[in-house]
Design a protein around this motif. Structure first.
Motif, PDB file in Angstrom:
ATOM      1  N   ASP A 274       0.864  -1.179   0.000  1.00 35.02           N
ATOM      2  CA  ASP A 274       0.000   0.000   0.000  1.00 35.02           C
ATOM      3  C   ASP A 274       0.898   1.225   0.000  1.00 35.02           C
ATOM      4  OD1 ASP A 274      -2.714  -0.470  -0.251  1.00 35.02           O
ATOM      5  OD2 ASP A 274      -2.962  -1.044   1.848  1.00 35.02           O
ATOM      6  N   ALA A 275       0.317   2.389  -0.279  1.00 35.33           N
ATOM      7  CA  ALA A 275       1.114   3.608  -0.335  1.00 35.33           C
ATOM      8  C   ALA A 275       0.308   4.788   0.181  1.00 35.33           C
ATOM      9  CB  ALA A 275       1.581   3.872  -1.769  1.00 35.33           C
ATOM     10  N   ILE A 276       1.010   5.763   0.764  1.00 33.86           N
ATOM     11  CA  ILE A 276       0.359   6.993   1.210  1.00 33.86           C
ATOM     12  C   ILE A 276       1.238   8.188   0.849  1.00 33.86           C
ATOM     13  CG2 ILE A 276      -0.916   5.920   3.103  1.00 33.86           C
ATOM     14  CD1 ILE A 276       1.128   7.009   5.029  1.00 33.86           C
ATOM     15  N   HIS A 277       0.578   9.254   0.415  1.00 29.18           N
ATOM     16  CA  HIS A 277       1.225  10.547   0.214  1.00 29.18           C
ATOM     17  C   HIS A 277       0.154  11.621   0.183  1.00 29.18           C
ATOM     18  CE1 HIS A 277      -0.053  10.474  -3.970  1.00 29.18           C
ATOM     19  NE2 HIS A 277       0.665   9.376  -4.212  1.00 29.18           N
ATOM     20  N   GLY A 278       0.567  12.872   0.075  1.00 29.92           N
ATOM     21  CA  GLY A 278      -0.352  13.990   0.232  1.00 29.92           C
ATOM     22  C   GLY A 278      -1.440  14.096  -0.813  1.00 29.92           C
ATOM     23  N   ASP A 279      -1.245  13.500  -1.986  1.00 25.84           N
ATOM     24  CA  ASP A 279      -2.256  13.585  -3.033  1.00 25.84           C
ATOM     25  C   ASP A 279      -3.361  12.542  -2.885  1.00 25.84           C
ATOM     26  OD1 ASP A 279      -1.182  15.763  -4.257  1.00 25.84           O
ATOM     27  OD2 ASP A 279      -0.118  14.645  -5.823  1.00 25.84           O
ATOM     28  N   LYS A 280      -3.153  11.553  -2.053  1.00 25.39           N
ATOM     29  CA  LYS A 280      -4.164  10.510  -1.875  1.00 25.39           C
ATOM     30  C   LYS A 280      -5.254  11.001  -0.920  1.00 25.39           C
ATOM     31  CE  LYS A 280      -1.331   6.416  -2.828  1.00 25.39           C
ATOM     32  NZ  LYS A 280      -2.188   5.847  -3.887  1.00 25.39           N
ATOM     33  N   PRO A 281      -6.522  10.651  -1.182  1.00 23.58           N
ATOM     34  CA  PRO A 281      -7.612  11.065  -0.278  1.00 23.58           C
ATOM     35  C   PRO A 281      -7.364  10.555   1.144  1.00 23.58           C
ATOM     36  CG  PRO A 281      -8.473  10.138  -2.328  1.00 23.58           C
ATOM     37  CD  PRO A 281      -7.001   9.861  -2.329  1.00 23.58           C
ATOM     38  N   GLN A 282      -7.802  11.354   2.117  1.00 28.76           N
ATOM     39  CA  GLN A 282      -7.557  10.975   3.506  1.00 28.76           C
ATOM     40  C   GLN A 282      -8.125   9.604   3.873  1.00 28.76           C
ATOM     41  OE1 GLN A 282      -5.522  12.341   5.427  1.00 28.76           O
ATOM     42  NE2 GLN A 282      -5.905  11.142   7.273  1.00 28.76           N
ATOM     43  N   PRO A 283      -9.338   9.237   3.458  1.00 31.50           N
ATOM     44  CA  PRO A 283      -9.822   7.886   3.787  1.00 31.50           C
ATOM     45  C   PRO A 283      -8.910   6.790   3.230  1.00 31.50           C
ATOM     46  CG  PRO A 283     -11.647   9.271   3.090  1.00 31.50           C
ATOM     47  CD  PRO A 283     -10.396  10.038   2.806  1.00 31.50           C
ATOM     48  N   THR A 284      -8.333   7.018   2.047  1.00 32.56           N
ATOM     49  CA  THR A 284      -7.415   6.045   1.448  1.00 32.56           C
ATOM     50  C   THR A 284      -6.143   5.935   2.278  1.00 32.56           C
ATOM     51  OG1 THR A 284      -8.269   6.531  -0.767  1.00 32.56           O
ATOM     52  CG2 THR A 284      -6.114   5.453  -0.633  1.00 32.56           C
ATOM     53  N   ARG A 285      -5.641   7.074   2.752  1.00 30.54           N
ATOM     54  CA  ARG A 285      -4.421   7.078   3.566  1.00 30.54           C
ATOM     55  C   ARG A 285      -4.653   6.354   4.893  1.00 30.54           C
ATOM     56  NH1 ARG A 285      -2.808  13.407   3.042  1.00 30.54           N
ATOM     57  NH2 ARG A 285      -1.515  12.923   4.859  1.00 30.54           N
ATOM     58  N   LEU A 286      -5.775   6.635   5.532  1.00 27.40           N
ATOM     59  CA  LEU A 286      -6.071   5.987   6.812  1.00 27.40           C
ATOM     60  C   LEU A 286      -6.269   4.482   6.635  1.00 27.40           C
ATOM     61  CD1 LEU A 286      -8.490   8.578   8.461  1.00 27.40           C
ATOM     62  CD2 LEU A 286      -6.088   8.146   9.016  1.00 27.40           C
ATOM     63  N   ARG A 287      -6.930   4.104   5.552  1.00 27.02           N
ATOM     64  CA  ARG A 287      -7.156   2.682   5.296  1.00 27.02           C
ATOM     65  C   ARG A 287      -5.835   1.959   5.049  1.00 27.02           C
ATOM     66  NH1 ARG A 287     -10.858   3.379   2.049  1.00 27.02           N
ATOM     67  NH2 ARG A 287      -9.714   3.294   0.063  1.00 27.02           N
ATOM     68  N   ALA A 288      -4.922   2.604   4.326  1.00 31.64           N
ATOM     69  CA  ALA A 288      -3.616   2.000   4.071  1.00 31.64           C
ATOM     70  C   ALA A 288      -2.841   1.802   5.375  1.00 31.64           C
ATOM     71  CB  ALA A 288      -2.813   2.876   3.103  1.00 31.64           C
ATOM     72  N   LEU A 289      -2.885   2.797   6.249  1.00 29.45           N
ATOM     73  CA  LEU A 289      -2.200   2.682   7.538  1.00 29.45           C
ATOM     74  C   LEU A 289      -2.783   1.562   8.392  1.00 29.45           C
ATOM     75  CD1 LEU A 289      -1.604   6.394   8.590  1.00 29.45           C
ATOM     76  CD2 LEU A 289       0.145   4.679   8.094  1.00 29.45           C
ATOM     77  N   GLU A 290      -4.093   1.495   8.428  1.00 31.81           N
ATOM     78  CA  GLU A 290      -4.736   0.463   9.232  1.00 31.81           C
ATOM     79  C   GLU A 290      -4.429  -0.927   8.700  1.00 31.81           C
ATOM     80  OE1 GLU A 290      -6.210   0.843  12.144  1.00 31.81           O
ATOM     81  OE2 GLU A 290      -5.627   2.948  11.948  1.00 31.81           O
ATOM     82  N   ARG A 291      -4.416  -1.084   7.377  1.00 34.89           N
ATOM     83  CA  ARG A 291      -4.088  -2.378   6.781  1.00 34.89           C
ATOM     84  C   ARG A 291      -2.648  -2.772   7.105  1.00 34.89           C
ATOM     85  NH1 ARG A 291      -6.016  -4.645   2.209  1.00 34.89           N
ATOM     86  NH2 ARG A 291      -4.107  -4.212   1.036  1.00 34.89           N
ATOM     87  N   PHE A 292      -1.763  -1.794   7.084  1.00 32.23           N
ATOM     88  CA  PHE A 292      -0.360  -2.084   7.392  1.00 32.23           C
ATOM     89  C   PHE A 292      -0.188  -2.447   8.863  1.00 32.23           C
ATOM     90  CE2 PHE A 292       4.091  -0.639   8.227  1.00 32.23           C
ATOM     91  CZ  PHE A 292       4.724  -1.545   7.397  1.00 32.23           C
ATOM     92  N   LYS A 293      -0.822  -1.684   9.754  1.00 33.21           N
ATOM     93  CA  LYS A 293      -0.726  -1.970  11.183  1.00 33.21           C
ATOM     94  C   LYS A 293      -1.313  -3.339  11.521  1.00 33.21           C
ATOM     95  CE  LYS A 293      -0.869   2.815  12.829  1.00 33.21           C
ATOM     96  NZ  LYS A 293      -1.619   3.800  13.645  1.00 33.21           N
ATOM     97  N   ALA A 294      -2.358  -3.728  10.778  1.00 33.60           N
ATOM     98  CA  ALA A 294      -2.998  -5.019  11.025  1.00 33.60           C
ATOM     99  C   ALA A 294      -2.232  -6.181  10.404  1.00 33.60           C
ATOM    100  CB  ALA A 294      -4.428  -4.992  10.494  1.00 33.60           C
ATOM    101  N   GLY A 295      -1.160  -5.891   9.668  1.00 32.38           N
ATOM    102  CA  GLY A 295      -0.376  -6.945   9.048  1.00 32.38           C
ATOM    103  C   GLY A 295      -0.984  -7.498   7.776  1.00 32.38           C
ATOM    104  N   GLU A 296      -1.943  -6.769   7.189  1.00 34.29           N
ATOM    105  CA  GLU A 296      -2.604  -7.255   5.982  1.00 34.29           C
ATOM    106  C   GLU A 296      -1.765  -7.009   4.729  1.00 34.29           C
ATOM    107  OE1 GLU A 296      -6.451  -5.476   5.842  1.00 34.29           O
ATOM    108  OE2 GLU A 296      -7.025  -6.198   7.839  1.00 34.29           O
ATOM    109  N   VAL A 297      -0.816  -6.083   4.787  1.00 34.31           N
ATOM    110  CA  VAL A 297       0.105  -5.856   3.681  1.00 34.31           C
ATOM    111  C   VAL A 297       1.526  -5.899   4.221  1.00 34.31           C
ATOM    112  CG1 VAL A 297      -1.492  -4.510   2.274  1.00 34.31           C
ATOM    113  CG2 VAL A 297      -0.064  -3.354   3.962  1.00 34.31           C
ATOM    114  N   GLN A 298       2.463  -6.300   3.366  1.00 34.41           N
ATOM    115  CA  GLN A 298       3.848  -6.445   3.806  1.00 34.41           C
ATOM    116  C   GLN A 298       4.608  -5.135   3.778  1.00 34.41           C
ATOM    117  OE1 GLN A 298       6.335  -8.799   1.269  1.00 34.41           O
ATOM    118  NE2 GLN A 298       8.137  -8.595   2.576  1.00 34.41           N
ATOM    119  N   ILE A 299       4.337  -4.300   2.767  1.00 31.94           N
ATOM    120  CA  ILE A 299       5.140  -3.096   2.565  1.00 31.94           C
ATOM    121  C   ILE A 299       4.230  -1.874   2.492  1.00 31.94           C
ATOM    122  CG2 ILE A 299       6.710  -1.901   0.983  1.00 31.94           C
ATOM    123  CD1 ILE A 299       7.816  -4.565   0.130  1.00 31.94           C
ATOM    124  N   LEU A 300       4.632  -0.818   3.196  1.00 29.80           N
ATOM    125  CA  LEU A 300       3.980   0.479   3.076  1.00 29.80           C
ATOM    126  C   LEU A 300       5.001   1.455   2.508  1.00 29.80           C
ATOM    127  CD1 LEU A 300       1.450   2.226   3.625  1.00 29.80           C
ATOM    128  CD2 LEU A 300       2.469   2.821   5.832  1.00 29.80           C
TER     129      LEU A 300
END
Length: 446
Positions: A274-300
């Motif tokens: 998953d990826a996050i940066h300033g151009d991505k919508p906030q819900p997308t950024r939060l979802r990416a962080l939560e998926r990473f914290k939950a171990g659902e993705v290997q790389i952020l």
């Protein structure tokens, strides 16, 4: 020392025990008693040492003892942070610490609709976490009032100045009651922040439990030199050859375009990312962080929007795909690993164009990062040598043709310099036999 010895109320102590918080960290031992006494505070500590609890716990204690006083749209304690992600992180910590307390908290930031935030604030909140821009939008629409404000906390104020929030901060300060308690917490303090502290704080207690801008000793740091155009190729090679699939990785890239490109390359290679940066919508950024914290993705993969305040448990490795433009951000980036007493690894991929950033980082941290070259990826454009004073020295001599041939032969024979980093207590230069990676037979080029 225990948290009970600091004088915190019983509901907080019960919650801390359930969370496994046995002893306060150094910054918490210094900060909590001072906040409880009403002192203004200027506190600096390495990232990952518990700064959030250092101000959140005493605030929750004091507001609970005072009892309910919130009126419509009012705020009793305001915590300003530079990014949306940090706002969510701090608010989650406050909710966790205060789960047994009759207090209301909320977080406001841009990138999402303002109307639900205005509705939420109508009843008032005890603790509000906010980014400066959205807070001003709410204030200008009379959705938030500061007449009951008792405490202002600036968390990562240096980053707020880096992001250009100086005018917004001045406007916020002008709207706040002059009679208040003010707390500044950060891993690093620039001279501009110290000047701000001199204007905002009254007879503050200064707490500096670690040297300014120091990198955590629990994080092993080194770099691999490589040509700029081969960074992506090298990263994929290391990902496959170093058994990084055993843990999660946080990868920092300098630009939003670079984040998108690396994310695309990793997905094409079948890697969970998953990826996050300033151009991505906030819900997308939060979802990416939560998926990473939950171990659902290997790389952020992220820009420096993720460099501060994010608490990711048991993150073994941070990779600087690009070095940051601001040297202080390096300290924050690598502080995402090696947190709360754990050990971590931090690797930087460095090309010749980044030698000035490298020199600035080494001057800031007062150390020279250990260099490695990966077989088959020796750069054509050599990275000049540097020293801890920030000086760029002479360029290293390029290996002779015979040595390059031996290096390539070693790569073809299935040998690498670094071994399995997740299985090693420290980054050593060693040659080990490895099995073929995900891409088939090992080779000098991949």
């Amino acid at each position: 020392m225990t948290f009970a010895a600091l004088g915190l109320i019983e509901p907080l102590l019960q919650t801390l025990t359930s969370l496994g918080y046995n002893e306060p960290t150094a910054v918490q031992r210094e900060a909590i008693p001072a906040v409880l006494k009403g002192r203004d505070l200027l506190a600096a500590a390495q990232t990952g040492t518990g700064k959030t609890a250092g101000f959140a716990l005493p605030l929750l204690h004091l507001l609970t003892l005072q009892g309910p006083q919130v009126t419509s749209n009012a705020v009793r304690a305001l915590i300003l942070v530079p990014t949306r992600e940090l706002a969510e992180q701090v608010h989650q910590s406050i909710q966790t610490y205060g789960q047994k307390l009759p207090l209301r908290s909320y977080a406001v930031y841009g990138g999402v609709s303002i109307n639900p935030q205005m509705m939420k604030l109508r009843k008032g909140v005890d603790l509000l976490v906010a980014t400066p821009g959205r807070l001003l939008d709410l204030y200008r629409q009379n959705a938030v009032k500061f007449n009951l404000l008792q405490v202002l906390v600036l968390d990562e104020a240096d980053r707020m100045l880096d992001l250009g929030f100086s005018k917004e901060l001045d406007e916020v300060f002008a709207a706040l009651p002059r009679k208040r308690q003010t707390l500044l917490f950060s891993a690093t303090f620039s001279e501009a922040i110290r000047q701000m502290a001199g204007e905002l704080l009254r007879d503050p207690l200064s707490v500096e439990v670690t040297p300014r801008n120091a990198a955590a000793k629990s994080v092993k740091q080194w770099l691999v030199t490589v040509d700029k155009k081969r960074k992506g190729e090298l990263f994929l090679h290391l990902l496959r050859s170093q058994n990084w699939g055993k843990g999660q990785l946080l990868v920092f890239v300098k630009t939003r375009k670079g984040v998108d490109q690396l994310e695309q390359d990793l997905r094409a290679a079948g890697i969970s990312v998953d990826a996050i940066h300033g151009d991505k919508p906030q819900p997308t950024r939060l979802r990416a962080l939560e998926r990473f914290k939950a171990g659902e993705v290997q790389i952020l993969v992220a820009t420096d929007v993720a460099a501060r305040g994010l608490d990711i448990h048991d993150l073994p490795l941070v990779v600087n795909f690009d070095l940051p433009i601001v040297a202080e951000d390096y300290v924050h980036r690598i502080g995402r690993t090696g947190r709360a007493g754990a050990t971590g690894l931090a690797l930087s991929l460095v090309c010749a164009d980044e030698v000035n950033q490298l020199a600035a980082i080494e001057s800031l941290t007062r150390q020279t990062l250990t260099r490695h070259e990966e077989a088959g990826f020796a750069p054509d454009h050599r990275v000049p040598l540097t020293d801890p004073s920030g000086q760029v020295l002479r360029k290293p001599k390029k290996p002779k043709a015979g040595k390059l041939a031996k290096t390539a032969a070693a790569g073809k024979a299935g040998k690498v310099h670094l071994g399995n980093w997740f299985d090693s207590d420290q980054p050593k230069v060693k040659t080990v036999r490895r099995s073929p990676g995900l891409g088939g037979k090992p080779s000098a080029k991949r």
